[in-house]
Structures are given as structure tokens and as C-alpha cells.
Design an enzyme around this catalytic site. Structure first.
Site, PDB file in Angstrom:
ATOM      1  N   ALA A 155       0.834  -1.203   0.000  1.00  0.00           N
ATOM      2  CA  ALA A 155       0.000   0.000   0.000  1.00  0.00           C
ATOM      3  C   ALA A 155       0.871   1.257   0.000  1.00  0.00           C
ATOM      4  CB  ALA A 155      -0.975  -0.027   1.167  1.00  0.00           C
ATOM      5  N   CYS A 156       0.516   2.243   0.815  1.00  0.00           N
ATOM      6  CA  CYS A 156       1.199   3.534   0.763  1.00  0.00           C
ATOM      7  C   CYS A 156       2.648   3.462   1.235  1.00  0.00           C
ATOM      8  CB  CYS A 156       0.440   4.565   1.599  1.00  0.00           C
ATOM      9  SG  CYS A 156      -1.182   4.968   0.914  1.00  0.00           S
ATOM     10  N   SER A 157       3.036   2.371   1.878  1.00  0.00           N
ATOM     11  CA  SER A 157       4.417   2.215   2.338  1.00  0.00           C
ATOM     12  C   SER A 157       5.309   1.538   1.309  1.00  0.00           C
ATOM     13  CB  SER A 157       4.448   1.403   3.642  1.00  0.00           C
ATOM     14  OG  SER A 157       3.716   2.038   4.658  1.00  0.00           O
ATOM     15  N   SER A 158       4.776   1.262   0.136  1.00  0.00           N
ATOM     16  CA  SER A 158       5.509   0.457  -0.849  1.00  0.00           C
ATOM     17  C   SER A 158       6.863   1.043  -1.216  1.00  0.00           C
ATOM     18  CB  SER A 158       4.659   0.285  -2.114  1.00  0.00           C
ATOM     19  OG  SER A 158       3.492  -0.441  -1.850  1.00  0.00           O
ATOM     20  N   SER A 332       2.053   5.475  -2.491  1.00  0.00           N
ATOM     21  CA  SER A 332       3.459   5.196  -2.201  1.00  0.00           C
ATOM     22  C   SER A 332       4.404   6.285  -2.687  1.00  0.00           C
ATOM     23  CB  SER A 332       3.864   3.860  -2.826  1.00  0.00           C
ATOM     24  OG  SER A 332       3.910   3.947  -4.240  1.00  0.00           O
TER      25      SER A 332
END
Length: 371
Positions: A155-158, A332
Site C-alpha cells: 500500500a502507501c508504504s511500498s 506510495s
């Protein structure tokens, strides 16, 4: 073991843009159409009337003022309310790979070396176009890179998970340089008919080249990387095979992006702030002395509070970079855009933090020092 550096970054920005005012105009027109079409059901109590949105609501809730999109005509059409992105043949470069290649070419040009010196490609993003073949391998072929590639979705931490993975490949000698690409066509997964989320996301692509320190000229020493995940349903996207296999589920809201925003705020902010402070302590870094934070760009209120907890005071705009007013939440790519756009004033030895966080929950920290 080899030390790793961030050698270069790249950015691709779509040509089309939608302001809050334009988005609100389309949304409110859709609301009016919807409420008229379902007036009888609403009057009978079988369905709730939809409420209009406003520019003031969006900016107070998020700090977002505009976003770039791959297609605006469908987004601002109240009879469509989603981007119109034609499917391409399997022999053409996919749209996700196309924007990833554009960001990668920007990074490679800034790096000043040939793509043949890259040994691996990681496509780290939230909103994948397909299950396989991997977009990373498609990007690898388009750039003429030997070696290997794979997709990664946290998700956004990719992006920070991708940087950590690249640094590990460098450390073990598995690669001389790794290209981490973050193509995010978030508009394809956004419910533009939902008042609470229709304004959140924008489209973009970023790229990061991570290289062996002994082969790099300039760049940023990676002082330490850390990852954390804690399961939560408060941010979710069920898009996938269930769209086809679960009868009657095609229009279900959770087949697109959904979140419990207030719960996310309460739970993620302390988790991320504590993670940053603890990681800094383990590295012998004083977090209050960091020159800059390049945080995930989801919500200005989250970033302000995390900045205060890490720095021990109200951060200045120069210390806590905000780009979401222009780009919105680009999943991300957000922290990488912030780093890409606001690092040139660093001198040798100055330290900063790249940090992303999001669904999972997931979070990644990358402390860097100008060489």
C-alpha cells in the site's frame, strides 16, 4: 556487506489536473442527479439522500487543493465519475509501465549513468494494473535492463519497503544498483461518488535509484531502514478476483478504496511517531536535529502532528515538506515526491528522514545523510 546510497530520483507528472472546485462541481452535480433519480426511495426511507461536498470541507479535512490525473474528462463528468483510460493490447506498453518508465528515465538521466549498470527493478506501488506478468519486468524490458524484476505492494508504504529491499540487495552483493519505481494510478481505484473520499487521491509516478556506496558519486547515504506492519481493516481495497466470482458484488463499495479516517488518524499517528523516534535512537540520531522530514502525503493534519512529536516542536514548512496541496495523496509516491522536490539545499553531513505509512497498517523509515 556493502553500504547503499540513494543515487538519484525521478518524477513523472500527468498533463491533466483537477482542482477542488472542479471536483466539487462534478460531485455536487452527481449528487443532485442521484437524489432526483432515487427520490421515491429516499422519501420512503429505503435510501439516504447524498450530501454535497465543498472546497472548504476538502481543504479543512485534508489540506488537498488539487490533483493530477491520467484522465480528467471522466472524473469531472457527473454521468461518469471515474477516469476513462482505454485498455491497450497486450503487445503495447501498459499505462502503468509507461508512467513508471517515464519516472525511471528522469532518475537515470539525473544519475548520469547507463541503465545497463542497474541489476534489478522493483515496481513498488499500491494500485497494480494486473496480477501478472509483473509491471517491473515490463519496465525492465522497456529500459533494456538485464537482471531481474518483481512487483511489491505494501500500500502507501511500498516505496520505503522497496528502498529497504534495494538496500538489502546492495548489502549482500546481489546487485550494484537497483531501480525502485512507484507508478500510482490511484484514480482508477477511487470512488468519486463517495463524499468522504472522492478528493483524496491523485496520479503520478516516482523512481529511486539505490546504488553501492563505493560506486556512487554524491547522493545520500542510507543510514538505516526499518519496516513495521500491524494488521488493520481501517484502510482497505478488495479489488480483485472477487469482482468476478462473488455474485452481485460488482458495485460493492469495498471493491474500491475505503477507510475509517478518524480511526486511521488515531492509530497511525502515534505508531509512526514512536517508530521514528525509536529508530533514530537505535541509529544514534537526535530526531529533534533532523533538517527535514519527507513524510507520506496523506493528510496535512497527520503530518503536522507527526512532525511535532518527532521534532518536539511545531515544524516549519521547510522542515516538514508538504506537497499534497498540489498532488493530493499519491499513495506510495508521496514521500518520494517530497524528497525529490525539496533536498537541493542540503549540505554534506546533513540528515533527514523519508517515511511512509498506510494500509496494513504499514510503515517504513529511511534515514539519509547528504554525502
Amino acid at each position: 556487506m556493502h553500504a547503499a546510497v540513494i543515487a538519484a530520483t525521478g518524477l513523472f507528472t500527468p498533463a491533466e489536473r483537477v482542482t477542488n472546485a472542479e471536483l466539487v462541481e462534478a460531485f455536487n452535480a452527481f449528487v443532485e442527479i442521484h437524489n432526483v433519480r432515487h427520490a421515491d426511495a429516499i422519501a420512503a426511507g429505503e435510501m439516504e439522500a447524498l450530501a454535497p461536498s465543498s472546497v472548504e470541507f476538502i481543504e479543512k479535512a485534508s489540506g488537498i487543493k488539487s490533483r493530477y490525473v491520467m484522465n480528467r474528462s471522466g472524473v469531472v463528468d457527473p454521468e461518469v465519475m471515474h477516469p476513462l483510460i482505454p485498455e491497450r493490447s497486450n503487445d503495447e506498453l501498459s499505462v502503468m509501465a509507461e508512467i513508471g518508465v517515464a519516472a525511471a528515465k528522469d532518475a537515470i538521466a539525473r544519475w548520469g549513468k547507463d541503465a545497463s549498470q542497474i541489476d534489478a527493478v522493483v515496481c513498488a506501488a499500491s494500485n497494480m494494473q494486473r496480477a501478472y506478468p509483473a509491471m517491473a519486468i515490463e519496465i525492465q524490458q522497456a529500459l533494456g535492463i538485464e537482471g531481474f524484476g518483481f512487483d511489491m505492494n505494501v500500500a502507501c508504504s511500498s516505496a520505503t519497503f522497496g528502498i529497504k529491499t534495494a538496500a538489502d540487495y546492495i548489502a549482500t552483493g546481489s546487485a550494484r544498483a537497483v531501480l525502485v519505481v512507484n507508478p500510482e494510478i490511484t484514480s482508477g481505484h477511487l470512488n468519486f461518488c463517495d463524499r468522504d473520499s472522492h478528493f483524496i487521491f491523485g496520479d503520478v509516478a516516482t523512481a529511486v535509484i539505490v546504488e553501492r556506496a563505493d560506486q556512487a558519486t554524491g547522493g545520500w547515504d542510507i543510514l538505516g531502514t526499518r519496516l513495521k506492519t500491524v494488521f488493520s481493516n481501517n484502510i482497505r481495497n478488495n479489488f480483485g478476483f472477487l469482482n468476478r466470482t462473488a455474485p452481485g458484488s460488482e458495485g460493492a463499495a469495498d471493491k474500491l478504496f475505503v477507510q475509517e479516517g478518524r480511526k486511521v488518524f488515531r492509530e497511525v499517528v502515534p505508531m509512526v511517531a514512536e517508530m521514528i523516534v525509536a529508530h533514530a535512537a537505535d541509529l544514534g540520531i537526535d530526531p529533534t536535529a533532523l533538517k527535514r522530514l519527507w513524510l507520506h502525503q496523506a493528510n496535512i493534519n497527520m503530518n503536522d502532528l507527526i512532525g511535532r512529536r518527532v521534532l518536539g516542536r511545531d515544524p516549519t514548512p521547510e522542515e516538514n515538506v508538504i506537497i499534497l496541496d498540489e498532488f493530493a495523496n499519491t499513495s506510495s509516491a508521496g514521500s518520494i515526491i517530497a524528497f525529490h522536490r525539496a533536498h537541493e539545499d542540503f549540505t554534506s553531513g546533513e540528515t533527514g528522514l523519508i517515511c511512509s505509512f498506510g494500509a496494513g497498517y504499514s510503515a517504513g523509515t529511511v534515514f539519509v545523510r547528504r554525502r
